[in-house]
Design an enzyme around this catalytic site. Structure first.
Site, mmCIF file in Angstrom:
data_model
loop_
_atom_site.group_PDB
_atom_site.id
_atom_site.type_symbol
_atom_site.label_atom_id
_atom_site.label_comp_id
_atom_site.label_asym_id
_atom_site.label_seq_id
_atom_site.Cartn_x
_atom_site.Cartn_y
_atom_site.Cartn_z
ATOM 1 N N LYS A 211 0.877 -1.101 -0.024
ATOM 2 C CA LYS A 211 -0.098 -0.058 0.133
ATOM 3 C C LYS A 211 0.924 1.374 0.041
ATOM 4 C CE LYS A 211 -4.436 -1.542 1.861
ATOM 5 N NZ LYS A 211 -5.407 -1.458 2.975
ATOM 6 N N LYS B 260 -10.414 -2.278 -3.530
ATOM 7 C CA LYS B 260 -11.147 -0.736 -3.560
ATOM 8 C C LYS B 260 -10.111 0.272 -4.257
ATOM 9 C CE LYS B 260 -13.389 -2.193 0.146
ATOM 10 N NZ LYS B 260 -14.168 -1.981 1.616
ATOM 11 N N LYS C 157 -5.140 -8.526 -6.397
ATOM 12 C CA LYS C 157 -6.284 -9.019 -5.629
ATOM 13 C C LYS C 157 -7.315 -7.847 -6.235
ATOM 14 C CE LYS C 157 -8.178 -8.582 -1.121
ATOM 15 N NZ LYS C 157 -7.823 -7.948 0.041
#
Ligand code: TRP
Length: 338
Positions: free
Chosen positions: A114, A203, A200
């Protein structure tokens, strides 16, 4: 009721919930809710670990709770609550922050991934994210935590903090915190992106076309599936490592249709992508439509939704307060006399 083991899980109210959230998480909670005492959290404090928009946070918090129910969570037997409504999450998180070695945190794969995505704008909160998650779980003495494959490492961390940094250090006899176990579902625990079968469904992917949102209209679903990545083979396969997109769409089709993977593989062994895409589009529309209808009713009745969240909050708060008190007392925080 008393003898039931307890589970706790949650999803972030960032953006709209998508197929991966449903098939990888919420669907599993639905199958577990009868057997376990179930606490389901909308983890809004986690949602601000990436840049956020206040209006959207409010809306997404409500819509996430409504979608839990629309997907089949029964508020009469589960406690659904909003993380920020229970101050103990932040408070235990601070205590656990101070107990956790930095080098344990530096191993967290999701943080690494991230933080690359977020570039220059990485907050301390993103780094701490797994500790807040540990607090979420440990506050409720959860026996089990149903999570997707990607959250396994975070759960390990929660176990290590509880065992090595709290129980072993601060209590000779009885454990202060319960050590939770993961429940990782066999199928569907990792639904991949529509445009890259090796990543994956998420969002935080800036490309909307990478995911099917639970509230997507039939037109949007159809468009996204048309544009989804395919390959040059004929026939769908599950186990060919060179065909992650085929594997992913077959898995989605199999879960939604209730047919075994092997049966689907047989059925589509000679089907071209064009035909298969039409079939999976129809299946998606059919499977999502009851969720969307139920969602509409719920979101248009804010009073009922509010009551569900109040009830959930009260049950959660009771438990969380007790655990926090136990931890603070063992760690030596001065308790005022009455
Ligand atoms: N990190 C989880 C995810 O991204 C969400 C989460 C936060 C969670 N707190 C939790 C999941 C506690 C299970 C239990 O999926």
């Amino acid at each position: 009721m008393k003898n039931k083991k307890r589970i706790l899980s949650g999803v972030q109210p960032t953006g709209e919930l998508h197929l991966g959230n449903w098939l990888g998480a919420i669907r599993n909670w639905v199958t577990l809710q009868e057997q376990y005492e179930t606490f389901l959290c909308v983890v809004d404090l986690h949602a601000i670990t990436a840049e956020h928009n206040p209006k959207e946070l409010t809306q997404n918090t409500l819509s996430t709770a409504a979608l839990y129910i629309a997907c089949g969570i029964d508020p009469n037997i589960c406690s659904i609550f909003v993380q920020s409504h229970i101050p103990a999450h932040s408070e235990l998180c601070w205590i656990l922050n101070c107990m956790t070695p930095i080098n344990w945190m530096e191993r967290m794969i999701q943080f690494k991934e991230k933080s690359i995505q977020q570039g220059n704008n990485v907050s301390i909160g993103l780094f701490n994210y797994p500790i807040l998650m540990a607090a979420d779980i440990l506050l409720y003495d959860a026996d089990y935590v149903p999570v997707g494959e990607d959250q396994k490492q975070h759960l390990e961390l929660a176990r290590d903090i509880a065992q090595q940094r709290i129980n072993a250090k601060f209590s000779k006899e009885k454990d202060i915190l319960k050590i939770p176990q993961p429940i990782i579902m066999k199928s569907g625990s990792k639904i991949m992106s529509l445009i890259d079968g090796s990543r994956k469904m998420s969002k935080s992917d800036p490309n909307e076309g990478s995911r099917i949102n639970l509230l997507d209209t039939p037109e949007i679903i159809s468009k996204k599936i048309k544009r989804a990545k395919s390959d040059s083979y004929i026939g769908l396969e599950f186990n060919n490592p060179e065909r992650p997109e085929s594997r992913n769409l077959l898995m989605i089709y199999s879960i939604l249709s209730g047919k075994e993977i092997s049966q689907c593989e047989k059925e589509f062994s000679e089907t071209g992508w064009g035909t298969f895409k039409k079939l999976i589009t129809e299946q998606l529309i059919e499977s999502l439509s009851p969720i969307q209808e139920k969602y509409k009713v719920l979101i248009n009745d804010p009073h009922q939704l509010n009551n569900i969240l109040i009830e959930g909050k009260e049950k959660a708060d009771n438990l969380a307060k007790k655990t926090l008190k136990r931890v603070k007392s063992k760690l030596g925080f001065f308790e005022m006399g009455k």
